[in-house]
Motif scaffolding. Structure first.
Motif, PDB file in Angstrom:
ATOM      1  N   GLN A 160      -8.636  15.290   9.568  1.00 45.08           N
ATOM      2  CA  GLN A 160      -9.230  16.622   9.609  1.00 45.08           C
ATOM      3  C   GLN A 160      -8.899  17.324   8.305  1.00 45.08           C
ATOM      4  OE1 GLN A 160      -8.965  17.410  14.377  1.00 45.08           O
ATOM      5  NE2 GLN A 160      -7.965  18.827  13.074  1.00 45.08           N
ATOM      6  N   SER A 161      -9.867  17.373   7.443  1.00 42.30           N
ATOM      7  CA  SER A 161      -9.670  18.049   6.169  1.00 42.30           C
ATOM      8  C   SER A 161      -9.906  19.546   6.329  1.00 42.30           C
ATOM      9  CB  SER A 161     -10.650  17.488   5.137  1.00 42.30           C
ATOM     10  OG  SER A 161     -10.508  18.161   3.907  1.00 42.30           O
ATOM     11  N   LEU A 162      -9.251  20.313   5.485  1.00 38.08           N
ATOM     12  CA  LEU A 162      -9.546  21.748   5.448  1.00 38.08           C
ATOM     13  C   LEU A 162     -10.972  21.965   4.969  1.00 38.08           C
ATOM     14  CD1 LEU A 162      -6.213  23.183   4.014  1.00 38.08           C
ATOM     15  CD2 LEU A 162      -7.081  23.381   6.331  1.00 38.08           C
ATOM     16  N   GLU A 163     -11.485  21.004   4.225  1.00 33.52           N
ATOM     17  CA  GLU A 163     -12.878  21.059   3.783  1.00 33.52           C
ATOM     18  C   GLU A 163     -13.754  20.445   4.878  1.00 33.52           C
ATOM     19  OE1 GLU A 163     -13.944  22.572   1.132  1.00 33.52           O
ATOM     20  OE2 GLU A 163     -11.946  22.997   0.371  1.00 33.52           O
ATOM     21  N   PRO A 164     -14.892  21.051   5.186  1.00 33.63           N
ATOM     22  CA  PRO A 164     -15.694  20.605   6.330  1.00 33.63           C
ATOM     23  C   PRO A 164     -16.640  19.437   6.051  1.00 33.63           C
ATOM     24  CG  PRO A 164     -16.673  22.559   5.374  1.00 33.63           C
ATOM     25  CD  PRO A 164     -15.394  22.304   4.618  1.00 33.63           C
ATOM     26  N   HIS A 165     -16.473  18.743   4.953  1.00 31.30           N
ATOM     27  CA  HIS A 165     -17.416  17.685   4.590  1.00 31.30           C
ATOM     28  C   HIS A 165     -17.186  16.370   5.316  1.00 31.30           C
ATOM     29  CE1 HIS A 165     -17.549  20.623   1.371  1.00 31.30           C
ATOM     30  NE2 HIS A 165     -18.792  20.252   1.214  1.00 31.30           N
ATOM     31  N   LEU A 166     -15.958  16.128   5.750  1.00 32.19           N
ATOM     32  CA  LEU A 166     -15.642  14.848   6.384  1.00 32.19           C
ATOM     33  C   LEU A 166     -14.590  15.047   7.463  1.00 32.19           C
ATOM     34  CD1 LEU A 166     -16.032  11.748   6.343  1.00 32.19           C
ATOM     35  CD2 LEU A 166     -14.124  11.643   4.714  1.00 32.19           C
ATOM     36  N   LYS A 167     -14.875  14.477   8.631  1.00 31.82           N
ATOM     37  CA  LYS A 167     -13.938  14.500   9.746  1.00 31.82           C
ATOM     38  C   LYS A 167     -14.080  13.164  10.474  1.00 31.82           C
ATOM     39  CE  LYS A 167     -12.943  17.016  14.026  1.00 31.82           C
ATOM     40  NZ  LYS A 167     -13.368  18.135  14.879  1.00 31.82           N
ATOM     41  N   VAL A 168     -12.947  12.543  10.779  1.00 33.32           N
ATOM     42  CA  VAL A 168     -12.948  11.251  11.460  1.00 33.32           C
ATOM     43  C   VAL A 168     -12.009  11.331  12.652  1.00 33.32           C
ATOM     44  CG1 VAL A 168     -12.475   8.771  11.251  1.00 33.32           C
ATOM     45  CG2 VAL A 168     -13.342  10.046   9.271  1.00 33.32           C
ATOM     46  N   VAL A 169     -12.475  10.848  13.798  1.00 32.69           N
ATOM     47  CA  VAL A 169     -11.636  10.772  14.991  1.00 32.69           C
ATOM     48  C   VAL A 169     -11.698   9.337  15.505  1.00 32.69           C
ATOM     49  CG1 VAL A 169     -11.243  11.599  17.347  1.00 32.69           C
ATOM     50  CG2 VAL A 169     -12.092  13.181  15.593  1.00 32.69           C
ATOM     51  N   VAL A 170     -10.517   8.750  15.706  1.00 34.46           N
ATOM     52  CA  VAL A 170     -10.404   7.415  16.285  1.00 34.46           C
ATOM     53  C   VAL A 170      -9.690   7.587  17.619  1.00 34.46           C
ATOM     54  CG1 VAL A 170      -9.513   5.075  16.002  1.00 34.46           C
ATOM     55  CG2 VAL A 170     -10.166   6.407  13.982  1.00 34.46           C
ATOM     56  N   ALA A 171     -10.385   7.287  18.702  1.00 34.92           N
ATOM     57  CA  ALA A 171      -9.820   7.446  20.047  1.00 34.92           C
ATOM     58  C   ALA A 171      -9.732   6.070  20.709  1.00 34.92           C
ATOM     59  CB  ALA A 171     -10.674   8.391  20.882  1.00 34.92           C
ATOM     60  N   PHE A 172      -8.503   5.661  21.016  1.00 37.26           N
ATOM     61  CA  PHE A 172      -8.313   4.353  21.641  1.00 37.26           C
ATOM     62  C   PHE A 172      -8.674   4.411  23.109  1.00 37.26           C
ATOM     63  CE2 PHE A 172      -6.130   3.345  17.824  1.00 37.26           C
ATOM     64  CZ  PHE A 172      -6.201   1.966  17.721  1.00 37.26           C
ATOM     65  N   ALA A 173      -9.364   3.377  23.555  1.00 36.30           N
ATOM     66  CA  ALA A 173      -9.739   3.230  24.958  1.00 36.30           C
ATOM     67  C   ALA A 173      -8.950   2.034  25.499  1.00 36.30           C
ATOM     68  CB  ALA A 173     -11.246   3.015  25.075  1.00 36.30           C
TER      69      ALA A 173
END
Length: 173
Positions: free
Chosen positions: A79-92
Motif C-alpha cells: 500500500q503506497s502513499l501514492e495511489p498508482h499501485l496497490k497489491v493485496v495477496v490473500a492466502f486461501a
C-alpha cells in the motif's frame, strides 16, 4: 521492456529504475523508488511509471508476504502513499492465494483492478526478488518520530482515499 522485471507477482511486473533522489539520505525523500509497473491480461495492458513505491512500504510488504507464505494464511499488502499501485495477496486454503492489483497511470480519471490467483510456490520467487531489490535499495535515514496519527494510520487514510477514488466503499469503523 526487454529486460527482466525486478519483481513479478502474478500478472504484475515491476522494474526499478533507481531512487528518485539518489544523493538524499533523508528518510522521507531518500526512499522513493522510480518504478515502471505493468499488468498484462488477455485483452488489456495497464502500466504506470513514476516514484510510486517507498522502500519502507516494500519492506513492510516483504515482511507480510514472507509471514503469510510461511504460515500459508494471512494477507500481505503493498500500500503506497501514492495511489498508482496497490497489491493485496490473500492466502486461501491449500497454499493458494488470491491477488488483487489496483494500478493506474492517472488516479483521477482511470481505475484498473485485476484479480488473479497464484500458488505459494510462485511466491517464493517473488520474496527472493523483493529481498534483492531491498538489498540494492535499502531503507535510508531514520523514520521521523510519530506525532499524531501513526504511520500505519497514514497508510490506512491514504488507502481509504485511494479506495474512494477507485469507487470502493469504505467502512468508517
Amino acid at each position: 521492456m526487454t529486460e527482466e522485471p525486478h519483481i513479478t507477482i502474478g500478472p504484475l511486473e515491476v522494474w526499478i529504475a533507481g531512487r528518485r533522489f539518489e544523493d538524499v539520505s533523508d528518510y522521507r525523500d531518500g526512499n522513493w523508488l522510480v518504478v515502471r509497473a505493468e499488468v498484462r491480461s488477455p485483452g488489456s495492458v495497464v502500466s504506470c511509471e513514476g516514484a510510486w513505491i517507498h522502500c519502507d512500504e516494500l519492506q513492510t510488504f516483504l515482511e507480510q508476504l514472507d509471514a503469510a507464505h510461511r504460515a500459508l494464511s494471512g494477507t500481505a499488502r503493498l500500500q503506497s502513499l501514492e495511489p498508482h499501485l496497490k497489491v493485496v495477496v490473500a492466502f486461501a486454503s491449500l497454499g493458494h492465494a488470491t491477488l488483487t492489483i489496483d494500478i493506474t497511470p492517472d488516479p483521477v480519471s482511470e481505475q484498473h483492478r485485476f484479480q488473479d490467483g497464484t500458488d505459494q510456490t510462485y511466491l517464493e520467487g517473488t520474496i527472493r526478488q523483493i529481498r534483492a531489490v531491498l538489498a540494492e535499495y535499502p531503507v535510508v535515514g531514520t523514520p521521523p518520530p510519530e506525532h499524531g496519527p501513526s504511520a500505519s494510520g497514514f497508510v490506512r487514510i491514504a488507502s481509504s482515499l485511494a479506495d474512494i477514488l477507485f469507487g470502493k466503499k469504505v467502512d468508517p469503523t
